[in-house]
Scaffold this motif. Structure first.
Motif, PDB file in Angstrom:
ATOM      1  N   SER A   2       0.764  -1.175   0.069  1.00 52.26           N
ATOM      2  CA  SER A   2      -0.094  -0.127  -0.123  1.00 52.26           C
ATOM      3  C   SER A   2       0.735   1.300   0.043  1.00 52.26           C
ATOM      4  O   SER A   2       2.270   1.262   0.156  1.00 52.26           O
ATOM      5  N   ASN A   3      -0.041   2.322   0.049  1.00 53.89           N
ATOM      6  CA  ASN A   3       0.914   3.517   0.051  1.00 53.89           C
ATOM      7  C   ASN A   3       1.502   3.832   1.360  1.00 53.89           C
ATOM      8  O   ASN A   3       2.132   4.915   1.446  1.00 53.89           O
ATOM      9  N   ALA A   4       0.801   3.434   2.286  1.00 54.42           N
ATOM     10  CA  ALA A   4       1.273   3.698   3.614  1.00 54.42           C
ATOM     11  C   ALA A   4       2.651   3.812   4.046  1.00 54.42           C
ATOM     12  O   ALA A   4       3.250   4.854   4.592  1.00 54.42           O
ATOM     13  N   PRO A   5       3.468   2.962   3.716  1.00 56.21           N
ATOM     14  CA  PRO A   5       4.929   2.771   4.010  1.00 56.21           C
ATOM     15  C   PRO A   5       5.814   3.888   3.108  1.00 56.21           C
ATOM     16  O   PRO A   5       6.629   4.466   3.623  1.00 56.21           O
ATOM     17  N   VAL A 206       3.799  -1.178  -7.921  1.00 53.45           N
ATOM     18  CA  VAL A 206       2.861  -0.144  -7.963  1.00 53.45           C
ATOM     19  C   VAL A 206       3.618   0.938  -7.587  1.00 53.45           C
ATOM     20  O   VAL A 206       4.708   1.194  -7.157  1.00 53.45           O
ATOM     21  N   ASN A 207       3.004   2.152  -8.102  1.00 54.87           N
ATOM     22  CA  ASN A 207       3.835   3.419  -7.795  1.00 54.87           C
ATOM     23  C   ASN A 207       3.695   3.764  -6.206  1.00 54.87           C
ATOM     24  O   ASN A 207       2.874   4.021  -5.825  1.00 54.87           O
ATOM     25  N   GLY A 263       0.198   9.050  -6.222  1.00 55.66           N
ATOM     26  CA  GLY A 263      -0.901   8.633  -7.193  1.00 55.66           C
ATOM     27  C   GLY A 263      -2.235   9.642  -6.765  1.00 55.66           C
ATOM     28  O   GLY A 263      -1.909  10.874  -6.829  1.00 55.66           O
ATOM     29  N   LEU A 264      -3.098   9.135  -6.368  1.00 55.46           N
ATOM     30  CA  LEU A 264      -4.462  10.019  -5.959  1.00 55.46           C
ATOM     31  C   LEU A 264      -4.582  10.313  -4.650  1.00 55.46           C
ATOM     32  O   LEU A 264      -5.529  10.937  -4.201  1.00 55.46           O
TER      33      LEU A 264
END
Length: 321
Positions: A2-5, A206-207, A263-264
Motif C-alpha cells: 500500500s501507499n502507507a509505507p 505499484v507506484n 498517485g491520487l
C-alpha cells in the motif's frame, strides 16, 4: 503493497527544514561573530579581524524531528577599512546540510554572496550583514520489504530553491584589567524556499513515488548573552580564551506542513523548523600575532531545546595583506 509505507518513510523532507534554516543562520551568525575579536597589551580592546583576506570553516551535528542532522561549509571574504572605525566587506559562502532518518537521507547544498559592515565606536561595536544564495536539494528514500526488512526499492528526487539572510549585532566591551566581559544582542533573519519535486525509481509493482509540495520558511532569531575571557601574552602571540552563555527566542515559521502525494492519495507531513527558544553555550580560543597581521580562532557553540540539540564548531583564519 500500500501507499502507507511510502508516506511514513518520506518525512525527512519536511524534517530537513530544521537543518536548512540552521545552515543559513550559521552563515549569518558567522559573519556577525567575526566582529567580536579583542586584544590589547594595555587591556582588551576591539580589533579589526575582518579587514583583509579571511576564511572560515564550520560544521555542526545534532538531532531534530527525530532525525540526525548536520551542516558544514566555508566562507571566504575580504574587508576594507573605510575610515578609523568602519569596515565594509564582501564574502562568498558555500555550505551543505543533511537530514537522515532510518529510511531517507535528504541533502541540501547552498552557494551565496554576502556583504557586511562593522562599525566600532570605542567600546561599542555594531555589525550587520545581508546576502542571498541558491539551494539544491536531493532525496534518497529506501522502501523496505515488510517480510525481511531488506530494501525493496529506492526512490530518488531533486529540486532547487533559494535563500536570503540578514543580521544585526551589538556588542559592548567591558575591560577588567586583562580580563573582559562582552554582553551582546543579535537579530538574525533567514528565509528559505524550496520547490516541490517528484520522486522516481519506486514503481516495481505499484507506484510508490512521492510528490512533495514546496517548502517556504521565514524565521527571525532574537539572541542575547554574555561572553567572558582574558588576554594572555605569550611572547610574539596573544592567547585569548573565552566562554559564553545566552539564549535565543524564535518567531515566524516554527513548523511546516508539507503535502505529499502518491498517485491520487495525499497526506500532510509536519516538520519542526526551529524551537520556540533555546539555551546557547560557547567556548573558544583566539590567537593573534603581535608583529604579524594574522588571527586564528577555534570555537564551539551549542544550542539546546528539549529534544532538539546542535553542536557547532568553527575555525577562522584572517591575514591582512
Amino acid at each position: 503493497m500500500s501507499n502507507a509505507p511510502a508516506f511514513h518513510s518520506g518525512r525527512a523532507v519536511a524534517a530537513s527544514t530544521y537543518a536548512v534554516n540552521a545552515g543559513g543562520d550559521a552563515i549569518v551568525s558567522s559573519l556577525l561573530d567575526g566582529a567580536g575579536q579583542v586584544e590589547g597589551q594595555d587591556g582588551p580592546r576591539f580589533t579589526d579581524s575582518r579587514i583583509g583576506s579571511w576564511v572560515k570553516g564550520f560544521g555542526a551535528f545534532g538531532r531534530a524531528n527525530g532525525a540526525s542532522v548536520e551542516n558544514y561549509g566555508g566562507i571566504a571574504g575580504y574587508g576594507l577599512a573605510i575610515n578609523q572605525h568602519l569596515v565594509l566587506g564582501a564574502a562568498f559562502a558555500g555550505s551543505g546540510t543533511g537530514t537522515s532518518t532510518d529510511a531517507q537521507q535528504v541533502s541540501t547544498n547552498s552557494f551565496g554572496g554576502f556583504a557586511y559592515a562593522i562599525d566600532t565606536l570605542d567600546q561599542l561595536r555594531l555589525s550587520a550583514t545581508l546576502g542571498a544564495g541558491y539551494l539544491h536539494q536531493s532525496s534518497n528514500r529506501n522502501i523496505f520489504n515488510a517480510q525481511n526488512q531488506s530494501i525493496y526499492e529506492t526512490a530518488v528526487g531533486a529540486t532547487n530553491g533559494w535563500y536570503f539572510g540578514a543580521g544585526l549585532q551589538a556588542q559592548y566591551l567591558i575591560p577588567l584589567g586583562q580580563n573582559f566581559l562582552m554582553p551582546y544582542g543579535r537579530i538574525d533573519y533567514v528565509h528559505t524556499y524550496v520547490n516541490g519535486f517528484q520522486e522516481n525509481g519506486a514503481n516495481k509493482l505499484v507506484n510508490l513515488n512521492i510528490g512533495y509540495g514546496s517548502l517556504n520558511t521565514n524565521v527571525a532569531a532574537f539572541s542575547g548573552g554574555l561572553r567572558a575571557g582574558t588576554d594572555l601574552s605569550l611572547g610574539s602571540m596573544t592567547l585569548i580564551p573565552w566562554v559564553s552563555v545566552g539564549g535565543t527566542g524564535y518567531a515566524g515559521t516554527l513548523k511546516v506542513a508539507q503535502v505529499e502525494t502518491v498517485g491520487l492519495t495525499s497526506t500532510t507531513e509536519t516538520g519542526l523548523v526551529t524551537p520556540n527558544g533555546a539555551l546557547d553555550t560557547g567556548a573558544g580560543v583566539t590567537l593573534r600575532g603581535h608583529h604579524t597581521p594574522w588571527t586564528v580562532k577555534l570555537a564551539y557553540n551549542g544550542q539546546f531545546a528539549g529534544d532538539v540539540h546542535l553542536n557547532a564548531f568553527d575555525l577562522l583564519a584572517n591575514y591582512r595583506w
